[in-house]
Design an enzyme around this catalytic site. Structure first.
Site, PDB file in Angstrom:
ATOM      1  N   ARG A  15       0.892  -1.218  -0.067  1.00 14.00           N
ATOM      2  CA  ARG A  15      -0.074   0.096   0.137  1.00 14.00           C
ATOM      3  C   ARG A  15       0.815   1.281   0.011  1.00 14.00           C
ATOM      4  O   ARG A  15       0.551   2.355  -0.458  1.00 14.00           O
ATOM      5  CB  ARG A  15      -1.100   0.012   1.354  1.00 14.00           C
ATOM      6  CG  ARG A  15      -2.229  -1.243   0.997  1.00 14.00           C
ATOM      7  CD  ARG A  15      -3.067  -1.284   2.163  1.00 14.00           C
ATOM      8  NE  ARG A  15      -2.348  -1.639   3.384  1.00 14.00           N
ATOM      9  CZ  ARG A  15      -1.985  -2.933   3.852  1.00 14.00           C
ATOM     10  NH1 ARG A  15      -2.489  -3.948   3.014  1.00 14.00           N
ATOM     11  NH2 ARG A  15      -1.496  -3.219   4.909  1.00 14.00           N
ATOM     12  N   GLU A  71       5.589 -10.599  14.687  1.00 14.35           N
ATOM     13  CA  GLU A  71       4.931 -11.429  16.166  1.00 14.35           C
ATOM     14  C   GLU A  71       5.495 -12.719  15.837  1.00 14.35           C
ATOM     15  O   GLU A  71       6.242 -13.288  17.096  1.00 14.35           O
ATOM     16  CB  GLU A  71       3.478 -11.350  16.112  1.00 14.35           C
ATOM     17  CG  GLU A  71       3.267 -11.427  17.345  1.00 14.35           C
ATOM     18  CD  GLU A  71       1.555 -11.254  17.627  1.00 14.35           C
ATOM     19  OE1 GLU A  71       0.948 -10.620  16.486  1.00 14.35           O
ATOM     20  OE2 GLU A  71       0.938 -11.597  18.441  1.00 14.35           O
TER      21      GLU A  71
HETATM   22  P1  AMP Z   1       4.545  -2.454  11.915  1.00  8.36           P
HETATM   23  O1  AMP Z   1       5.777  -2.881  11.297  1.00  8.36           O
HETATM   24  O2  AMP Z   1       4.238  -3.303  13.019  1.00  8.36           O
HETATM   25  O3  AMP Z   1       4.560  -0.854  12.129  1.00  8.36           O
HETATM   26  O4  AMP Z   1       3.197  -2.866  10.662  1.00  8.36           O
HETATM   27  C1  AMP Z   1       3.141  -1.972   9.735  1.00  8.36           C
HETATM   28  C2  AMP Z   1       2.951  -2.646   8.515  1.00  8.36           C
HETATM   29  O5  AMP Z   1       1.907  -3.578   8.661  1.00  8.36           O
HETATM   30  C3  AMP Z   1       2.217  -1.815   7.624  1.00  8.36           C
HETATM   31  O6  AMP Z   1       2.741  -1.965   6.278  1.00  8.36           O
HETATM   32  C4  AMP Z   1       0.796  -2.158   7.527  1.00  8.36           C
HETATM   33  O7  AMP Z   1       0.324  -1.896   6.271  1.00  8.36           O
HETATM   34  C5  AMP Z   1       0.445  -3.241   8.230  1.00  8.36           C
HETATM   35  N1  AMP Z   1      -0.439  -3.263   9.260  1.00  8.36           N
HETATM   36  C6  AMP Z   1       0.245  -3.633  10.744  1.00  8.36           C
HETATM   37  N2  AMP Z   1      -0.934  -3.573  11.356  1.00  8.36           N
HETATM   38  C7  AMP Z   1      -2.081  -3.188  10.791  1.00  8.36           C
HETATM   39  C8  AMP Z   1      -3.730  -3.096  10.834  1.00  8.36           C
HETATM   40  N3  AMP Z   1      -4.038  -3.162  12.126  1.00  8.36           N
HETATM   41  N4  AMP Z   1      -4.546  -2.613   9.944  1.00  8.36           N
HETATM   42  C9  AMP Z   1      -3.792  -2.537   8.668  1.00  8.36           C
HETATM   43  N5  AMP Z   1      -2.412  -2.723   8.370  1.00  8.36           N
HETATM   44  C10 AMP Z   1      -1.757  -3.180   9.401  1.00  8.36           C
END
Ligand code: AMP
Length: 176
Positions: free
Chosen positions: A59, A96
């Protein structure tokens, strides 16, 4: 920004139970909403001497490419493992369960270039941190990290700020 927030759909239990998936495809599909979101971000970075926009698969490509077009600069895709056809450098990051990896073409950014990093959402900040490491290892200076959505409870923005980088998001959602 309440109008933009209202255009982002929440899908519970995707991709697994307990996750509230913040689905930006409903914003992307709304002509006034998409235009407003991109206009706000392009206006924010117009005077910021951005040389390139880097977007995180998938995205981040949609948003990053629109912002790059608006700024009149190039776009760099940061892709999931094994997708780039040319010589690539990568950075592993923790999920995770297990790890993932993002990659960038060698030579996609030049030493000293000012790069704006874009993704749709910041949660734990692990993906953004890996992207920052990739870009800075290539000699780029990060102008800012920019998202449509921040989930502050997951403290990703704090994590990136601790690394010394600015974080900007158009909207926030409670929870995770
Ligand atoms: P993070 O590395 O934990 O910051 O996760 C970010 C990535 O995971 C981004 O590319 C988001 O598109 C996706 N992502 C993580 N959590 C969500 C969520 N609750 N809703 C949509 N996309 C998420």
């Amino acid at each position: 920004m309440e109008d933009l927030r209202a255009l982002i759909r929440t899908i519970p239990d995707f991709p697994k139970p307990g996750i509230l998936f913040r689905d930006v495809t409903t914003l992307l599909g709304h002509k006034a909403g998409f235009h407003k979101a991109m206009s706000l971000l392009i206006a924010r970075y117009k005077g910021a001497r951005v040389d390139k926009v880097a977007g995180i698969e998938a995205r981040g490509f949609i948003l990053g490419a629109a912002i790059a077009y608006g700024l009149g600069v190039g776009f760099v895709p940061l892709r999931k493992k094994g997708k780039l056809p040319g010589e690539a450098v990568g950075e592993d990051y923790a999920l995770e369960y297990g790890t993932d990896r993002i990659e960038m073409h060698v030579g996609a950014v030049e030493h000293g270039e000012r790069v704006l990093l874009v993704d749709d959402l910041i949660a734990t900040g692990g993906t953004a941190e890996a992207a920052i490491k990739l870009l800075t290892a290539a000699g780029a200076a990060i102008v800012e990290t920019c998202f449509l959505v921040d989930l502050p409870e997951l403290k990703g923005a704090e994590r990136i700020k601790k690394l010394g980088h600015n974080v900007f998001a158009l909207v926030e959602f409670e929870g995770h």
